[in-house]
Design a protein around this motif. Sequence first.
Motif, PDB file in Angstrom:
ATOM      1  N   CYS A  90       1.069  13.433  17.170  1.00  0.00           N
ATOM      2  CA  CYS A  90       1.318  14.067  15.870  1.00  0.00           C
ATOM      3  C   CYS A  90       0.001  14.444  15.202  1.00  0.00           C
ATOM      4  CB  CYS A  90       2.091  13.129  14.945  1.00  0.00           C
ATOM      5  SG  CYS A  90       3.808  12.837  15.386  1.00  0.00           S
ATOM      6  N   TRP A  91      -0.924  13.521  15.206  1.00  0.00           N
ATOM      7  CA  TRP A  91      -2.218  13.733  14.568  1.00  0.00           C
ATOM      8  C   TRP A  91      -2.973  14.885  15.239  1.00  0.00           C
ATOM      9  CZ3 TRP A  91      -7.218  11.899  16.474  1.00  0.00           C
ATOM     10  CH2 TRP A  91      -8.252  12.062  15.543  1.00  0.00           C
ATOM     11  N   ILE A  92      -2.980  14.886  16.564  1.00  0.00           N
ATOM     12  CA  ILE A  92      -3.680  15.941  17.309  1.00  0.00           C
ATOM     13  C   ILE A  92      -3.034  17.304  17.062  1.00  0.00           C
ATOM     14  CG2 ILE A  92      -4.148  16.830  19.640  1.00  0.00           C
ATOM     15  CD1 ILE A  92      -4.620  13.866  20.458  1.00  0.00           C
ATOM     16  N   SER A  93      -1.703  17.376  17.166  1.00  0.00           N
ATOM     17  CA  SER A  93      -1.040  18.676  17.005  1.00  0.00           C
ATOM     18  C   SER A  93      -1.169  19.203  15.575  1.00  0.00           C
ATOM     19  CB  SER A  93       0.425  18.602  17.434  1.00  0.00           C
ATOM     20  OG  SER A  93       1.150  17.715  16.615  1.00  0.00           O
ATOM     21  N   THR A  94      -1.156  18.316  14.598  1.00  0.00           N
ATOM     22  CA  THR A  94      -1.331  18.744  13.213  1.00  0.00           C
ATOM     23  C   THR A  94      -2.772  19.206  12.993  1.00  0.00           C
ATOM     24  OG1 THR A  94       0.382  17.201  12.519  1.00  0.00           O
ATOM     25  CG2 THR A  94      -1.036  18.068  10.802  1.00  0.00           C
ATOM     26  N   GLY A  95      -3.718  18.542  13.619  1.00  0.00           N
ATOM     27  CA  GLY A  95      -5.112  18.988  13.551  1.00  0.00           C
ATOM     28  C   GLY A  95      -5.293  20.365  14.169  1.00  0.00           C
ATOM     29  N   TYR A  96      -4.617  20.610  15.300  1.00  0.00           N
ATOM     30  CA  TYR A  96      -4.662  21.938  15.915  1.00  0.00           C
ATOM     31  C   TYR A  96      -4.081  22.970  14.959  1.00  0.00           C
ATOM     32  CZ  TYR A  96      -5.737  20.127  20.627  1.00  0.00           C
ATOM     33  OH  TYR A  96      -6.327  19.544  21.714  1.00  0.00           O
ATOM     34  N   ALA A  97      -2.958  22.620  14.336  1.00  0.00           N
ATOM     35  CA  ALA A  97      -2.319  23.546  13.389  1.00  0.00           C
ATOM     36  C   ALA A  97      -3.272  23.880  12.248  1.00  0.00           C
ATOM     37  CB  ALA A  97      -1.027  22.944  12.850  1.00  0.00           C
ATOM     38  N   ALA A  98      -3.916  22.867  11.691  1.00  0.00           N
ATOM     39  CA  ALA A  98      -4.856  23.103  10.593  1.00  0.00           C
ATOM     40  C   ALA A  98      -5.997  24.018  11.042  1.00  0.00           C
ATOM     41  CB  ALA A  98      -5.398  21.773  10.072  1.00  0.00           C
ATOM     42  N   GLY A  99      -6.417  23.861  12.270  1.00  0.00           N
ATOM     43  CA  GLY A  99      -7.489  24.698  12.804  1.00  0.00           C
ATOM     44  C   GLY A  99      -7.101  26.147  13.021  1.00  0.00           C
ATOM     45  N   ARG A 125       4.774  25.569  15.224  1.00  0.00           N
ATOM     46  CA  ARG A 125       5.229  24.765  16.373  1.00  0.00           C
ATOM     47  C   ARG A 125       4.447  23.467  16.465  1.00  0.00           C
ATOM     48  NH1 ARG A 125       5.715  29.749  19.060  1.00  0.00           N
ATOM     49  NH2 ARG A 125       3.742  29.479  20.154  1.00  0.00           N
ATOM     50  N   ASN A 126       3.142  23.529  16.215  1.00  0.00           N
ATOM     51  CA  ASN A 126       2.322  22.314  16.262  1.00  0.00           C
ATOM     52  C   ASN A 126       2.728  21.331  15.173  1.00  0.00           C
ATOM     53  OD1 ASN A 126       0.612  22.584  18.522  1.00  0.00           O
ATOM     54  ND2 ASN A 126      -0.645  24.048  17.427  1.00  0.00           N
ATOM     55  N   VAL A 127       2.970  21.822  13.965  1.00  0.00           N
ATOM     56  CA  VAL A 127       3.391  20.943  12.869  1.00  0.00           C
ATOM     57  C   VAL A 127       4.749  20.323  13.189  1.00  0.00           C
ATOM     58  CG1 VAL A 127       4.123  20.901  10.441  1.00  0.00           C
ATOM     59  CG2 VAL A 127       2.013  22.077  11.075  1.00  0.00           C
ATOM     60  N   ASN A 128       5.669  21.139  13.686  1.00  0.00           N
ATOM     61  CA  ASN A 128       7.019  20.647  13.975  1.00  0.00           C
ATOM     62  C   ASN A 128       7.090  19.726  15.191  1.00  0.00           C
ATOM     63  OD1 ASN A 128       8.201  21.972  11.807  1.00  0.00           O
ATOM     64  ND2 ASN A 128       8.662  23.800  13.005  1.00  0.00           N
ATOM     65  N   SER A 129       6.085  19.786  16.060  1.00  0.00           N
ATOM     66  CA  SER A 129       6.146  19.000  17.299  1.00  0.00           C
ATOM     67  C   SER A 129       6.164  17.502  17.035  1.00  0.00           C
ATOM     68  CB  SER A 129       4.985  19.367  18.223  1.00  0.00           C
ATOM     69  OG  SER A 129       3.763  18.893  17.700  1.00  0.00           O
ATOM     70  N   CYS A 130       5.670  17.076  15.899  1.00  0.00           N
ATOM     71  CA  CYS A 130       5.638  15.645  15.598  1.00  0.00           C
ATOM     72  C   CYS A 130       7.054  15.068  15.591  1.00  0.00           C
ATOM     73  CB  CYS A 130       4.950  15.404  14.259  1.00  0.00           C
ATOM     74  SG  CYS A 130       4.806  13.658  13.834  1.00  0.00           S
ATOM     75  N   LEU A 131       7.928  15.640  14.778  1.00  0.00           N
ATOM     76  CA  LEU A 131       9.298  15.116  14.724  1.00  0.00           C
ATOM     77  C   LEU A 131      10.036  15.336  16.034  1.00  0.00           C
ATOM     78  CD1 LEU A 131      10.469  15.902  11.093  1.00  0.00           C
ATOM     79  CD2 LEU A 131       9.779  13.719  12.083  1.00  0.00           C
ATOM     80  N   GLU A 132       9.686  16.400  16.747  1.00  0.00           N
ATOM     81  CA  GLU A 132      10.312  16.635  18.054  1.00  0.00           C
ATOM     82  C   GLU A 132       9.995  15.499  19.019  1.00  0.00           C
ATOM     83  OE1 GLU A 132       8.990  20.532  19.219  1.00  0.00           O
ATOM     84  OE2 GLU A 132      10.087  21.480  17.576  1.00  0.00           O
ATOM     85  N   GLU A 133       8.770  14.963  18.954  1.00  0.00           N
ATOM     86  CA  GLU A 133       8.407  13.833  19.817  1.00  0.00           C
ATOM     87  C   GLU A 133       9.243  12.599  19.488  1.00  0.00           C
ATOM     88  OE1 GLU A 133       6.608  13.466  22.641  1.00  0.00           O
ATOM     89  OE2 GLU A 133       6.657  15.653  22.478  1.00  0.00           O
ATOM     90  N   PHE A 134       9.499  12.378  18.208  1.00  0.00           N
ATOM     91  CA  PHE A 134      10.358  11.252  17.837  1.00  0.00           C
ATOM     92  C   PHE A 134      11.791  11.497  18.313  1.00  0.00           C
ATOM     93  CE2 PHE A 134       6.875  10.199  14.957  1.00  0.00           C
ATOM     94  CZ  PHE A 134       6.830   8.822  15.126  1.00  0.00           C
ATOM     95  N   ASN A 135      12.256  12.735  18.260  1.00  0.00           N
ATOM     96  CA  ASN A 135      13.603  13.055  18.754  1.00  0.00           C
ATOM     97  C   ASN A 135      13.718  12.800  20.254  1.00  0.00           C
ATOM     98  OD1 ASN A 135      14.561  13.798  16.239  1.00  0.00           O
ATOM     99  ND2 ASN A 135      14.114  15.968  16.528  1.00  0.00           N
ATOM    100  N   LYS A 136      12.630  13.037  20.989  1.00  0.00           N
ATOM    101  CA  LYS A 136      12.624  12.794  22.434  1.00  0.00           C
ATOM    102  C   LYS A 136      12.559  11.305  22.751  1.00  0.00           C
ATOM    103  CE  LYS A 136      10.138  17.037  23.548  1.00  0.00           C
ATOM    104  NZ  LYS A 136       8.839  17.564  24.017  1.00  0.00           N
TER     105      LYS A 136
END
Length: 169
Positions: A90-99, A125-136
């Motif tokens: 989550c942290w990495i994908s959100t950091g990518y999104a911010a970038g 997609r990067n921001v949303n991927s966090c909750l998607e990982e919890f869904n998986k």
Amino acid sequence: MLQFLVLFPLFSHVKPDAALIGSVCGKTEQPVICSDCFESSSGSQTADVRGLAVIAIGCAERNTRLMAQKLGELLRSTPDSALKTILNGCWISTGYAAGDFPGIARAVAAGDYTTGRNTLEIAIRNVNSCLEEFNKNPRVPVPSEVLTVTVTVAAIQGCRIVSDILNSI
């Protein structure tokens, strides 16, 4: 008298163009949050629609960076576990999104709305991927702090506002 004329613009408060902001924000899912973003920026007082889009991108970037910061704090305080692994993602994908936002802003400022929209979709997609990982991983409970920063924080709402604005240009 000359000193007054020179200093007056520095201290006078010029309100942003309410009609333009109302028109732009009225096309978004979150018009109040959209208006708040513009009201907080001195640049909105002279901005056209493209300029307002760039300001909205700045607000979304700021909120996404805040989301990454909050996720990083939670990650550092979480013991090694499946939860920590997901939080790291989550942290990495959100950091990518911010970038992604500086490039989105450059593209929109140059009038390249297609590149701006396409790059924004990657950020979303990067921001949303966090909750998607919890869904998986349904056995890993979603911490309330994650729900707060992903669902209710203005990062996702800010991305949607930018998307709505770019789609209306």
